[in-house]
Design a protein around this motif. Structure first.
Motif, PDB file in Angstrom:
ATOM      1  N   VAL A  88      48.937  -6.097 -28.209  1.00 28.31           N
ATOM      2  CA  VAL A  88      49.574  -6.283 -29.519  1.00 28.31           C
ATOM      3  C   VAL A  88      48.580  -6.046 -30.644  1.00 28.31           C
ATOM      4  O   VAL A  88      48.908  -5.441 -31.665  1.00 28.31           O
ATOM      5  CB  VAL A  88      50.180  -7.699 -29.625  1.00 28.31           C
ATOM      6  CG1 VAL A  88      50.544  -8.049 -31.052  1.00 28.31           C
ATOM      7  CG2 VAL A  88      51.403  -7.824 -28.728  1.00 28.31           C
ATOM      8  N   ASN A  89      47.359  -6.496 -30.466  1.00 29.45           N
ATOM      9  CA  ASN A  89      46.349  -6.429 -31.525  1.00 29.45           C
ATOM     10  C   ASN A  89      45.375  -5.262 -31.387  1.00 29.45           C
ATOM     11  O   ASN A  89      44.356  -5.234 -32.079  1.00 29.45           O
ATOM     12  CB  ASN A  89      45.568  -7.744 -31.575  1.00 29.45           C
ATOM     13  CG  ASN A  89      46.456  -8.890 -31.970  1.00 29.45           C
ATOM     14  OD1 ASN A  89      47.180  -8.816 -32.954  1.00 29.45           O
ATOM     15  ND2 ASN A  89      46.429  -9.957 -31.177  1.00 29.45           N
ATOM     16  N   THR A 133      43.649   0.688 -32.476  1.00 29.99           N
ATOM     17  CA  THR A 133      44.053   2.080 -32.654  1.00 29.99           C
ATOM     18  C   THR A 133      45.393   2.431 -32.009  1.00 29.99           C
ATOM     19  O   THR A 133      45.994   3.441 -32.363  1.00 29.99           O
ATOM     20  CB  THR A 133      42.985   3.034 -32.082  1.00 29.99           C
ATOM     21  OG1 THR A 133      42.811   2.745 -30.684  1.00 29.99           O
ATOM     22  CG2 THR A 133      41.674   2.886 -32.822  1.00 29.99           C
ATOM     23  N   ASN A 134      45.856   1.627 -31.061  1.00 30.06           N
ATOM     24  CA  ASN A 134      47.117   1.925 -30.380  1.00 30.06           C
ATOM     25  C   ASN A 134      47.846   0.625 -30.050  1.00 30.06           C
ATOM     26  O   ASN A 134      47.998   0.265 -28.889  1.00 30.06           O
ATOM     27  CB  ASN A 134      46.841   2.732 -29.107  1.00 30.06           C
ATOM     28  CG  ASN A 134      48.106   3.239 -28.470  1.00 30.06           C
ATOM     29  OD1 ASN A 134      49.158   3.317 -29.097  1.00 30.06           O
ATOM     30  ND2 ASN A 134      48.015   3.578 -27.191  1.00 30.06           N
ATOM     31  N   PRO A 135      48.321  -0.106 -31.070  1.00 33.47           N
ATOM     32  CA  PRO A 135      48.967  -1.389 -30.807  1.00 33.47           C
ATOM     33  C   PRO A 135      50.343  -1.223 -30.154  1.00 33.47           C
ATOM     34  O   PRO A 135      50.974  -0.174 -30.264  1.00 33.47           O
ATOM     35  CB  PRO A 135      49.104  -2.003 -32.196  1.00 33.47           C
ATOM     36  CG  PRO A 135      49.139  -0.849 -33.120  1.00 33.47           C
ATOM     37  CD  PRO A 135      48.273   0.209 -32.485  1.00 33.47           C
ATOM     38  N   MET A 136      50.771  -2.262 -29.469  1.00 34.81           N
ATOM     39  CA  MET A 136      52.083  -2.262 -28.840  1.00 34.81           C
ATOM     40  C   MET A 136      53.170  -2.167 -29.911  1.00 34.81           C
ATOM     41  O   MET A 136      53.030  -2.717 -30.991  1.00 34.81           O
ATOM     42  CB  MET A 136      52.273  -3.539 -28.023  1.00 34.81           C
ATOM     43  CG  MET A 136      53.603  -3.605 -27.311  1.00 34.81           C
ATOM     44  SD  MET A 136      53.771  -5.076 -26.302  1.00 34.81           S
ATOM     45  CE  MET A 136      52.892  -4.533 -24.846  1.00 34.81           C
ATOM     46  N   THR A 137      54.243  -1.488 -29.581  1.00 30.28           N
ATOM     47  CA  THR A 137      55.370  -1.324 -30.496  1.00 30.28           C
ATOM     48  C   THR A 137      56.609  -2.004 -29.918  1.00 30.28           C
ATOM     49  O   THR A 137      56.619  -2.411 -28.753  1.00 30.28           O
ATOM     50  CB  THR A 137      55.686   0.164 -30.708  1.00 30.28           C
ATOM     51  OG1 THR A 137      56.140   0.709 -29.469  1.00 30.28           O
ATOM     52  CG2 THR A 137      54.476   0.916 -31.224  1.00 30.28           C
ATOM     53  N   PHE A 141      58.449 -11.556 -29.813  1.00 33.80           N
ATOM     54  CA  PHE A 141      57.576 -10.616 -30.518  1.00 33.80           C
ATOM     55  C   PHE A 141      58.326  -9.377 -30.988  1.00 33.80           C
ATOM     56  O   PHE A 141      57.815  -8.634 -31.825  1.00 33.80           O
ATOM     57  CB  PHE A 141      56.404 -10.193 -29.617  1.00 33.80           C
ATOM     58  CG  PHE A 141      55.292 -11.188 -29.571  1.00 33.80           C
ATOM     59  CD1 PHE A 141      54.189 -11.060 -30.409  1.00 33.80           C
ATOM     60  CD2 PHE A 141      55.336 -12.259 -28.700  1.00 33.80           C
ATOM     61  CE1 PHE A 141      53.155 -11.985 -30.365  1.00 33.80           C
ATOM     62  CE2 PHE A 141      54.318 -13.184 -28.655  1.00 33.80           C
ATOM     63  CZ  PHE A 141      53.228 -13.052 -29.489  1.00 33.80           C
ATOM     64  N   LEU A 142      59.519  -9.124 -30.473  1.00 35.38           N
ATOM     65  CA  LEU A 142      60.277  -7.945 -30.903  1.00 35.38           C
ATOM     66  C   LEU A 142      60.519  -7.970 -32.406  1.00 35.38           C
ATOM     67  O   LEU A 142      60.545  -6.929 -33.051  1.00 35.38           O
ATOM     68  CB  LEU A 142      61.603  -7.848 -30.155  1.00 35.38           C
ATOM     69  CG  LEU A 142      61.497  -7.417 -28.696  1.00 35.38           C
ATOM     70  CD1 LEU A 142      62.840  -7.573 -27.999  1.00 35.38           C
ATOM     71  CD2 LEU A 142      60.996  -5.990 -28.586  1.00 35.38           C
ATOM     72  N   ASP A 143      60.703  -9.160 -32.965  1.00 32.81           N
ATOM     73  CA  ASP A 143      60.910  -9.276 -34.409  1.00 32.81           C
ATOM     74  C   ASP A 143      59.631  -9.051 -35.203  1.00 32.81           C
ATOM     75  O   ASP A 143      59.684  -8.828 -36.408  1.00 32.81           O
ATOM     76  CB  ASP A 143      61.464 -10.658 -34.756  1.00 32.81           C
ATOM     77  CG  ASP A 143      62.851 -10.879 -34.194  1.00 32.81           C
ATOM     78  OD1 ASP A 143      63.547  -9.883 -33.923  1.00 32.81           O
ATOM     79  OD2 ASP A 143      63.240 -12.046 -34.026  1.00 32.81           O
ATOM     80  N   LYS A 144      58.490  -9.127 -34.557  1.00 28.92           N
ATOM     81  CA  LYS A 144      57.205  -9.037 -35.249  1.00 28.92           C
ATOM     82  C   LYS A 144      56.542  -7.670 -35.128  1.00 28.92           C
ATOM     83  O   LYS A 144      55.762  -7.277 -35.978  1.00 28.92           O
ATOM     84  CB  LYS A 144      56.228 -10.074 -34.691  1.00 28.92           C
ATOM     85  CG  LYS A 144      56.769 -11.480 -34.546  1.00 28.92           C
ATOM     86  CD  LYS A 144      56.868 -12.172 -35.872  1.00 28.92           C
ATOM     87  CE  LYS A 144      57.225 -13.628 -35.742  1.00 28.92           C
ATOM     88  NZ  LYS A 144      58.619 -13.920 -35.611  1.00 28.92           N
ATOM     89  N   PRO A 150      55.884  -3.599 -35.001  1.00 28.20           N
ATOM     90  CA  PRO A 150      56.371  -2.454 -35.783  1.00 28.20           C
ATOM     91  C   PRO A 150      57.028  -1.412 -34.880  1.00 28.20           C
ATOM     92  O   PRO A 150      56.765  -1.352 -33.684  1.00 28.20           O
ATOM     93  CB  PRO A 150      55.096  -1.883 -36.392  1.00 28.20           C
ATOM     94  CG  PRO A 150      54.045  -2.195 -35.368  1.00 28.20           C
ATOM     95  CD  PRO A 150      54.442  -3.552 -34.807  1.00 28.20           C
ATOM     96  N   TRP A 151      57.870  -0.602 -35.498  1.00 21.98           N
ATOM     97  CA  TRP A 151      58.309   0.619 -34.846  1.00 21.98           C
ATOM     98  C   TRP A 151      57.151   1.589 -35.025  1.00 21.98           C
ATOM     99  O   TRP A 151      56.594   1.680 -36.103  1.00 21.98           O
ATOM    100  CB  TRP A 151      59.519   1.222 -35.554  1.00 21.98           C
ATOM    101  CG  TRP A 151      60.783   0.485 -35.372  1.00 21.98           C
ATOM    102  CD1 TRP A 151      61.406  -0.283 -36.297  1.00 21.98           C
ATOM    103  CD2 TRP A 151      61.590   0.448 -34.202  1.00 21.98           C
ATOM    104  NE1 TRP A 151      62.550  -0.798 -35.777  1.00 21.98           N
ATOM    105  CE2 TRP A 151      62.688  -0.367 -34.488  1.00 21.98           C
ATOM    106  CE3 TRP A 151      61.482   1.019 -32.939  1.00 21.98           C
ATOM    107  CZ2 TRP A 151      63.682  -0.619 -33.564  1.00 21.98           C
ATOM    108  CZ3 TRP A 151      62.475   0.761 -32.017  1.00 21.98           C
ATOM    109  CH2 TRP A 151      63.553  -0.041 -32.326  1.00 21.98           C
ATOM    110  N   ALA A 152      56.814   2.300 -34.013  1.00 19.64           N
ATOM    111  CA  ALA A 152      55.792   3.340 -34.163  1.00 19.64           C
ATOM    112  C   ALA A 152      56.517   4.664 -34.119  1.00 19.64           C
ATOM    113  O   ALA A 152      57.127   4.993 -33.123  1.00 19.64           O
ATOM    114  CB  ALA A 152      54.772   3.264 -33.047  1.00 19.64           C
TER     115      ALA A 152
END
Length: 97
Positions: free
Chosen positions: A25-26, A29-33, A54-57, A59-61
């Motif tokens: 998540v954190n 350079t390539n955080p979870m979406t 976490f789905l609400d938190k 971002p869409w990538a």
């Protein structure tokens, strides 16, 4: 009845998954979406379903711009445009019932 060793081993396994999830998540350079997490939950709901909040938190990538849970992307050519966001919202709603 679990022995102390079995309990500690099970606890460590849960803690390791939590640590790995937070690292993803954190990641700088390539955080979870949302898409990544939704795919994990769909693939293994028993393991990853606990992270559904976490789905609400997350971002869409998509194509260089981010979207949040309440946003449906209207950028032409975005791989998350319209139906993907709505499909994810529908999936989350079904899981909560």
């Amino acid at each position: 009845m679990l022995t102390q060793h079995q309990f500690e081993k099970a606890h460590r396994k849960i803690a390791d998954l939590n640590d790995a999830f937070m690292e993803l998540v954190n990641h700088p350079t390539n955080p979870m979406t949302k898409r990544d997490l939704a795919a994990l939950i769909k693939r293994d709901p028993d393991r990853y379903g606990r992270f559904e909040g976490f789905l609400d938190k997350l971002p869409w990538a998509c194509d260089g711009h981010d979207h949040h849970a309440t946003t449906v992307c209207d950028n032409v050519g975005c791989r998350n445009s319209g139906t993907c966001a709505l499909a994810l919202a529908d999936y989350v709603d079904r899981r909560r019932r």
